[in-house]
Design an enzyme around this catalytic site. Sequence first.
Site, short mmCIF file in Angstrom:
data_model
loop_
_atom_site.label_atom_id
_atom_site.label_comp_id
_atom_site.label_asym_id
_atom_site.label_seq_id
_atom_site.Cartn_x
_atom_site.Cartn_y
_atom_site.Cartn_z
N GLY A 119 0.78 -1.20 -0.02
CA GLY A 119 -0.01 0.06 -0.15
C GLY A 119 0.62 1.42 0.10
O GLY A 119 1.85 1.57 -0.56
N SER A 120 0.29 2.31 0.79
CA SER A 120 0.72 3.74 0.51
C SER A 120 2.25 3.93 1.26
O SER A 120 2.97 4.71 0.86
CB SER A 120 -0.11 4.82 1.17
OG SER A 120 -1.15 4.62 0.80
N THR A 121 2.89 2.73 1.87
CA THR A 121 4.07 2.88 2.25
C THR A 121 5.13 2.78 1.04
O THR A 121 6.30 3.13 1.31
CB THR A 121 4.55 1.69 3.43
OG1 THR A 121 3.97 0.58 2.60
CG2 THR A 121 3.75 1.91 4.76
#
Lengths: 124, 574
Positions: free
Chosen positions: B291-293
């Site tokens: 995801g956004s990491t």
Amino acid sequence: MIRMLNIILFCTTLAALVGVYGLKYDVEDIASEKTALERKIDRQTGELSLLKADWSYLNQPAHVGPIVARHQEALALLPTSQEQFGRMDNLPMRPAAPDTAALDALLNSLDAGIDPIEQLIEAN
Amino acid sequence: MAILSVGAETISLDGGRKSRGNLTKARIRWVIAILAIVFAVVMGRLIQLGSVVTDSTIEGRERDVITATRPAILDRNGLELAVDIRVPSMFAEPRRIIDVDEATEAILTVLPTLNRDWLRKRLTGEKGFVWIKREMTPAQRDRIFALGIPGLDFVTESKRFYPSGKEASHIMGAVNIDNQGIAGIEKHMDNEDVALLQSLGLARGNELAPVDLSIDLRVQHIMYEQLLDSMTRYQAVASAAAMVDIRTGEIISMVSLPDFDPNNPSSAFEPVNGKKDQRFNRITSGIFELGSTFKTITIAGALDSGLVKMTDTFDARFGIRFGRFTIDDFHGKHRVLSLPEVYKYSSNIGTIRIMQQWGKDNFRDFLTKLGMDKRMPFELPEMRDPVVPTKWPEIVAATASFGHGLSVSPLHQLMAYAAFVNDGCLLPPTLYKRSEAQSKPLCTTIISPKTSAQIRYLMRLNALEGSGTRMNKAAAGYRAGGKTGTAEKVVNGAYSSGLNLNVFTSAFPLDNPRYALIVLVDEPKRENEQSGVTAGWNAGEVTGRIIARAAPLLGVGPDFSEMVDASIVPVELR
């Protein structure tokens, strides 16, 4: 002459016999002592390994933690929070010490009745 | 009579005694010769026996393998993680057992868990050696001796004991009954030296030097405690975390729940809530869409290429269309965003524009440089290959820029973040102690120190103003910063809006970084009515709590002055 030789050889044989068998029994004794010592060392090394394992188990954080939690009232141990840390450079420097000798002289002169403000005005 | 005549030859005859004496002398000479030969043979045999070197090993290879010892495994501070203990193992000689029934009953009084029929079958017969029970306690051995049954005896075996219990289970792995490693670092050690020593018979009884790991047991305990807490607090299905020292690539701690008890290796196969195969190491052998990491990776590569600058702005007003699909922001701002704002608000659209400005092929090459095409070189045998598509059309590149459509292990991402904050040096992770001097030659440069400073600023900005504020509240003073990721999980081929994998990858202290962390919480729920389910509320808070407790132990002191944060801001943004 031959008889003398015979007697000497016979005695030497006897002595050698006693010596060899004595040596053999000595060596056997020492060997059995050595085996007994080795077995003792083995057994004690085994016990030592168990004790070391016990000691390291008792020192684990996972073991000590619940004990601390159980005795929370008596021990009152809590995790250190960030505000409790300080640095040496955050300590303020010692303030300048008051000049006690000058203060004493001033107070003594006031007691003696000398007015320091008047003196300043006169000096100007 | 002319017997004695003048001039005739003298005939001499030996007398009876003399001739017997001659014969005797000859016989004596023969006897002496034979005796000499006999004594020579005896002497020769003595010399031959004296020159034989005795074989001091016990009969057969079997005994060697049984009592093979393994080196103790210590953590970086010398605390024991795995030790050998000598325990008795019971065997029987059925040919010496007089009354099988009596023996069976007596043994069952001490070891009631044994099967009666199996034991009786074992004890009957004429064999000379059968195992009854291996690795018993000394107390049980004394009770068996007290029974006084002939034909039972003990042999001392080495058993592997893990004082830390479950805390370092995935790292340690396990050994089988013959002290051969079957998982984890135990198996890795076997593949290296110990197996060779054991096969040469040299490991028996020898003091093998203890093995130093890079793990800090105190930090491991803190992480384990916090993850256990997170499993109940957020009712998560699984949690995992790892911390790495960014200067040396040493793994300081690694936890993955649910796990098993290495003192009881069969517990690794127990199902969790009815599901099987859940007790694996999610940090190394789990691959996830993180995801956004992943946006940090996109932005780091884009900034380093020089094609994107910190002062650039990106149009995030509308969703981006790729054929049938439109990608939009979750709680989007829908305006033009600067690069720091794209990071702070975790804008998918902004990140796609950044990636497009950089070039999708540059992005793919950057992922290869980060080692995301293959396994991480690591000591644990339980690793998995990441799934990063090689065919790289626009839509795949766009979804990959915010961490969907490609699956990597958390260890890949942790080492990438470690490289981003340590001035661009990508190190292979290791579980053994390794000094900075030894690690420097293993560097692969992936970004410049200038880009690294910019990434550190972005991570700290996210902690102060973005989704990492909850983490920052718990870890106040330690200048931690990082990126959240609330990734929707794929269920039955489609993204499920209800089930998330929440990730928080962070580093601290960002003014002079030393450690990087990754925390995963799988399918968390709200803690209470006021909290949320996005990553800041669970993975972020867990990270904050871990940092707050572990940082003082690692020698990182708290610093509350505002100058520290101001010093992280890069020049172009001041």
